[in-house]
Write a protein that holds these residues in place. Structure first.
Motif, PDB file in Angstrom:
ATOM      1  N   HIS A 292     -17.042  15.163  -1.085  1.00 24.00           N
ATOM      2  CA  HIS A 292     -16.672  14.979  -2.473  1.00 24.00           C
ATOM      3  C   HIS A 292     -16.719  16.347  -3.324  1.00 24.00           C
ATOM      4  O   HIS A 292     -15.698  16.698  -4.183  1.00 24.00           O
ATOM      5  N   THR A 293     -17.902  16.714  -2.911  1.00 22.12           N
ATOM      6  CA  THR A 293     -18.412  18.098  -3.915  1.00 22.12           C
ATOM      7  C   THR A 293     -17.538  19.201  -3.603  1.00 22.12           C
ATOM      8  O   THR A 293     -17.186  19.940  -4.527  1.00 22.12           O
ATOM      9  N   ILE A 294     -17.292  19.651  -2.301  1.00 19.13           N
ATOM     10  CA  ILE A 294     -16.607  20.689  -1.993  1.00 19.13           C
ATOM     11  C   ILE A 294     -15.309  20.666  -2.472  1.00 19.13           C
ATOM     12  O   ILE A 294     -14.616  21.544  -2.919  1.00 19.13           O
ATOM     13  N   SER A 295     -14.837  19.408  -2.404  1.00 16.17           N
ATOM     14  CA  SER A 295     -13.307  18.936  -3.001  1.00 16.17           C
ATOM     15  C   SER A 295     -13.357  19.380  -4.427  1.00 16.17           C
ATOM     16  O   SER A 295     -12.425  20.198  -4.953  1.00 16.17           O
ATOM     17  N   ASP A 296     -14.524  19.121  -5.245  1.00 23.10           N
ATOM     18  CA  ASP A 296     -14.470  19.226  -6.558  1.00 23.10           C
ATOM     19  C   ASP A 296     -14.779  21.036  -6.989  1.00 23.10           C
ATOM     20  O   ASP A 296     -14.078  21.451  -7.781  1.00 23.10           O
ATOM     21  N   PHE A 297     -15.628  21.377  -5.879  1.00 20.30           N
ATOM     22  CA  PHE A 297     -15.556  23.062  -6.098  1.00 20.30           C
ATOM     23  C   PHE A 297     -14.120  23.767  -5.833  1.00 20.30           C
ATOM     24  O   PHE A 297     -13.774  24.791  -6.562  1.00 20.30           O
ATOM     25  N   GLU A 298     -13.551  23.057  -4.845  1.00 23.58           N
ATOM     26  CA  GLU A 298     -12.472  23.721  -4.481  1.00 23.58           C
ATOM     27  C   GLU A 298     -11.198  23.628  -5.842  1.00 23.58           C
ATOM     28  O   GLU A 298     -10.396  24.558  -6.113  1.00 23.58           O
ATOM     29  N   ARG A 299     -11.377  22.573  -6.609  1.00 25.79           N
ATOM     30  CA  ARG A 299     -10.357  22.123  -7.372  1.00 25.79           C
ATOM     31  C   ARG A 299     -10.599  23.217  -8.512  1.00 25.79           C
ATOM     32  O   ARG A 299      -9.766  23.518  -9.579  1.00 25.79           O
ATOM     33  N   ILE A 300     -12.065  23.479  -8.847  1.00 28.80           N
ATOM     34  CA  ILE A 300     -12.378  24.490  -9.920  1.00 28.80           C
ATOM     35  C   ILE A 300     -11.808  25.654  -9.744  1.00 28.80           C
ATOM     36  O   ILE A 300     -11.090  26.385 -10.576  1.00 28.80           O
ATOM     37  N   SER A 301     -11.735  26.127  -8.407  1.00 23.75           N
ATOM     38  CA  SER A 301     -11.066  27.368  -8.136  1.00 23.75           C
ATOM     39  C   SER A 301      -9.541  27.364  -8.060  1.00 23.75           C
ATOM     40  O   SER A 301      -9.078  28.139  -8.814  1.00 23.75           O
ATOM     41  N   ASP A 302      -8.943  26.174  -8.025  1.00 28.69           N
ATOM     42  CA  ASP A 302      -7.457  26.133  -8.412  1.00 28.69           C
ATOM     43  C   ASP A 302      -7.267  26.190  -9.680  1.00 28.69           C
ATOM     44  O   ASP A 302      -6.253  26.609 -10.194  1.00 28.69           O
TER      45      ASP A 302
END
Length: 202
Positions: A69-79
């Motif tokens: 879940h966390t990597i998904s959140d970090f990736e969304r921040i980059s988006d």
């Protein structure tokens, strides 16, 4: 994952600078950071999914799920950094300059978003629960700032001292800043829950 978190933080910080002064090199760097973040998510995600098929302790299994879940959140921040980049580019191309009042309001918001991002990434890297516990209250502050800026913008529109076009750009900025902090909150809450869970399993 901590390195990946840093990519998102760098991307958002760079786009904030681009709001004030456009720079093609910095813009290209934001895109590069986001592409790098995507690669991290693919690699770490693939590894964690393979790992989750192995036999693990309850605590490790919980940690793997949380990291997914966390990597998904970090990736969304980059988006969101790329979304912000589009707003910065639009401001540059259309020569949109916010009023002095709006600029000052945005500066306060940008500082709060940067603070939220820094605490989130630092808390994650250092496994610092005390720092992680500071993230959610900050996210609430950001939400309140966004609400206040929107209200004041509507007042300026009604007074005829601001244009609709500025409003669209401002709305995009506010939405993305708010979402960035939502993802920060998700990461911090997950970090605290994992720690409590592993604590409970002992």
């Amino acid at each position: 994952t901590a390195d990946m978190a840093d990519l998102g933080r760098q991307g958002v910080t760079l786009t904030m600078a681009l709001m004030h002064k456009w720079d093609e090199k910095k813009a290209a760097e934001v895109d590069r950071l986001e592409a790098e973040s995507d690669r991290y998510e693919d690699a770490i995600g693939t590894y964690l999914v393979q790992l989750s098929s192995r036999s693990m302790s309850v605590a490790d299994s919980h940690l793997v799920n949380t990291l997914l879940h966390t990597i998904s959140d970090f990736e969304r921040i980059s988006d969101h950094s790329v979304n912000l980049l589009e707003s910065a580019e639009e401001m540059h191309q259309k020569e949109i300059h916010f009023s002095k009042d709006a600029q000052e309001e945005l500066q306060v918001l940008e500082d709060a978003v940067q603070d939220t991002l820094s605490r989130t990434t630092d808390a994650f890297r250092k496994s610092d629960l005390h720092l992680a516990s500071k993230v959610e209250p900050l996210e609430a502050v950001v939400n309140e700032l966004v609400r206040a800026i929107k209200a004041r913008h509507v007042a300026r529109l009604q007074a005829g001292s601001c244009s609709i076009e500025y409003g669209f750009v401002l709305d995009d900025l506010l939405t993305n800043y708010e979402r960035v902090c939502d993802h920060c909150s998700n990461v911090a809450v997950a970090q605290i829950e994992v720690a409590q869970d592993s604590f409970d399993t002992h």
